[in-house]
Scaffold this active site. Sequence first.
Site, PDB file in Angstrom:
ATOM      1  CE1 TYR A   1      11.763  -0.193  -2.578  1.00  0.00           C
ATOM      2  CE2 TYR A   1      11.141  -2.311  -3.631  1.00  0.00           C
ATOM      3  CZ  TYR A   1      10.579  -1.059  -3.057  1.00  0.00           C
ATOM      4  OH  TYR A   1       9.579  -0.847  -3.046  1.00  0.00           O
TER       5      TYR A   1
ATOM      6  NE  ARG B   1      10.152  -9.388  -7.076  1.00  0.00           N
ATOM      7  CZ  ARG B   1       9.349  -9.951  -7.992  1.00  0.00           C
ATOM      8  NH1 ARG B   1       9.415 -11.358  -7.892  1.00  0.00           N
ATOM      9  NH2 ARG B   1       8.496  -9.363  -8.749  1.00  0.00           N
TER      10      ARG B   1
ATOM     11  CG  HIS C   1       8.538   1.321  -6.967  1.00  0.00           C
ATOM     12  ND1 HIS C   1       7.333   0.463  -7.181  1.00  0.00           N
ATOM     13  CD2 HIS C   1       9.266   0.785  -6.030  1.00  0.00           C
ATOM     14  CE1 HIS C   1       7.776  -0.737  -6.313  1.00  0.00           C
ATOM     15  NE2 HIS C   1       8.553  -0.313  -5.641  1.00  0.00           N
TER      16      HIS C   1
ATOM     17  CD  GLN D   1      -9.795   1.589  -7.582  1.00  0.00           C
ATOM     18  OE1 GLN D   1     -10.338   1.045  -8.312  1.00  0.00           O
ATOM     19  NE2 GLN D   1     -10.715   2.752  -6.695  1.00  0.00           N
TER      20      GLN D   1
END
Length: 720
Positions: A184, A231, A269, A362
């Site tokens: 991010y 973080r 990601h 999921q």
Amino acid sequence: MSTVAVPDLAVVASPWTLGPLTLPNRVVMGSMHTGLEVHDDGGAGLAAFYRERAAGGAACIITGGIAISDEARGGPDFAVFGVDGADERFRVAVQAVHDEGGTILAQLFHAGRYALVGGMVDRHGEPQRAVAPSALPWAAARGVIPTELTPAEVEQTVEDFAAAARSARDIGFDGVEIMASEGYLINQFCSPLTNLRTDAWGGTAAKRRRFAVAVVRAVRAAAPDLAVTIRLSGADLMPGSTTDDEVDALVHDLLPLGLDGISVGIGWHESRTPTVQAAVPHGAWLAYASRIARVVRASEHPDVRVIASNRMTDLRDGEAVLADGLVDAVALARPFLADPDIVARSVAGRFDLVNTCIGCNQACLDRSIIGAPVSCLVNPRAGREVAFPVRPTSEPRRVDVVGGGPAGLAAAVDAARRGHRVTLWEAADELGGQFGLAALIPGKEDYAATVRAARAELAERGATVHLGRAATAADLTDSDAVVLAPGVVPRTVDVPGAELPHVQTYEQALRDGVPAGTVAVIGGGGIGVDTAAFLTESPDESLRARAFAERWDVTVADDVLGPLPQRQPAAVRTTRPGDQVTVLRRSGKFGQGVGLTSRWVALGRLRDAGVHLVGGVQEYLRIEPGALWIRDEAGVERSVPADRVVVCAGQESSVDGAGDGADGQPDATDGPLDGSGGLVSGLQAAGVPFAVVGGARDARSVDAVRATSEALEAVRSLAP
């Protein structure tokens, strides 16, 4: 339930401090984006979600990312302080946590180039823009090129972080966590891959770190009496990105600024290294938290807390992490979706009751990515606590559940938890159904934990469980409510030679094993991919951890790798080389049905093992000893080596005609349920309320998320 510490978790259960906060144990609930943050319900959903986790023992809860401005949002379901009632929703949620004696930190978030802005507008009705250190797009952003922040906008963004911290303080949060990991905005400023600037905010590693330093300094000044943590990315797992030395230098830069804690994340990601999937070894990333902890301990600010995270599902693993005192606490996220009471149950020594996260992604990450409501496959109440509260029923009923697979267990546990008289009927000799099979796949062993937890809770709550006993209509006619969840059966194939002794169903292959030799797998969906993994991967997690470290060139903690095992002679190895295995598929994608964030990992493992993936098969012609004959994509007839053929051609419902009736219930045909006691017709004749759920209702798109959710909804409808 008692929460007296047991020797197993002596360190985990010990108190500690995080800045101004004194916390009763060393388990933090890590940040999870749920979508509840923007629900127009006055904060009821978010409050109920956090309340259960606080009551279940989470020492400190970190919220999902709260965007510091409109353009900081990752998508339309991200909240912004001061916008659309967000403050009041969070105020209600914070109070709920405090009512349970817990603490809660707001995660201050800016997506940067990761913002999925398509169709979004800001609070003024203007199209939302994505911003970043440099105008470099992200593939998932569907062609959106972010706008490079001007120097003035960089300064404004720093102030936005400070303003968000002041809002968090006013709302009543106990602290804030600054999100600077997982690719991010702050992480983007630190990386040479995404920061191409040549001004004061880029050009050298030291200048790239200036933004993170400025944000921490501003947030600390804005919230002098709150806990402030950050973080950080222990490693970006992106070739050419920030080095370990640069991360360590960032830690040195931040320590003098008044930080109370550093939570260590991992990966971006867009990284091609898996980080959170079931295939990732448990605790694989602990070495990165330990490295940062050593940097902190050797500094002039050794008391700053270090929190390890990622791929821990059992608090006994957390105890091992904390034993040497280097790391102060562990952060778990998805395990709190699976079981809100994970801390209380574990500290009380009831590990058998803990419903473990299976790492499937999921219902959580896969849904979050597309902006759908987040829940949990093994705990379908997660994120729906308001709709499905757990409170003792005022009218205990006899509830019978037919089938001990994931759907049946979900229904039985929920009914028993609310005080109904539950009887579970399972025709097999053990519980688990498809989960029992899944647990045989290397990397999916945690599926067995859900079965274990359900079995333990049913016993604890006095439910009756019949194993090896198929229910008959006579067994059920006195019931007040029946949930039929007998699951699915493997589909057979109409191919000459399918009756030969070297042809197995996937269930037979997983339960009985497959002799050495060439194997052809008919069907390349999720079951076929899992079966190929079973044929090619080691059941030893330490071996898989070593292979994982070598394959992805990452540092895996030594205690995860374990001692180097003695190599077995080829004749007795339990694993087979992948080039012995061929997976065939007519159409569609290999691994279809596997979750969005896991499919690429599963297929990559097979390719790495040398498994042959043959798509576009026009026709399966015949099976012969040693060969499967096909007509391939080009229309050419050819043979595939096959000392053994495993059929993974999908599944069929256990109820013929399921879902075909006008009311959505199965027609009273002679399907397996009716053929084995006439359950459907018998229940209809007796007027017993019932519902068919999961694969038994519809096997056309077998989905365990759907199955467990249907089971919960059915048992609540039948037995409120």
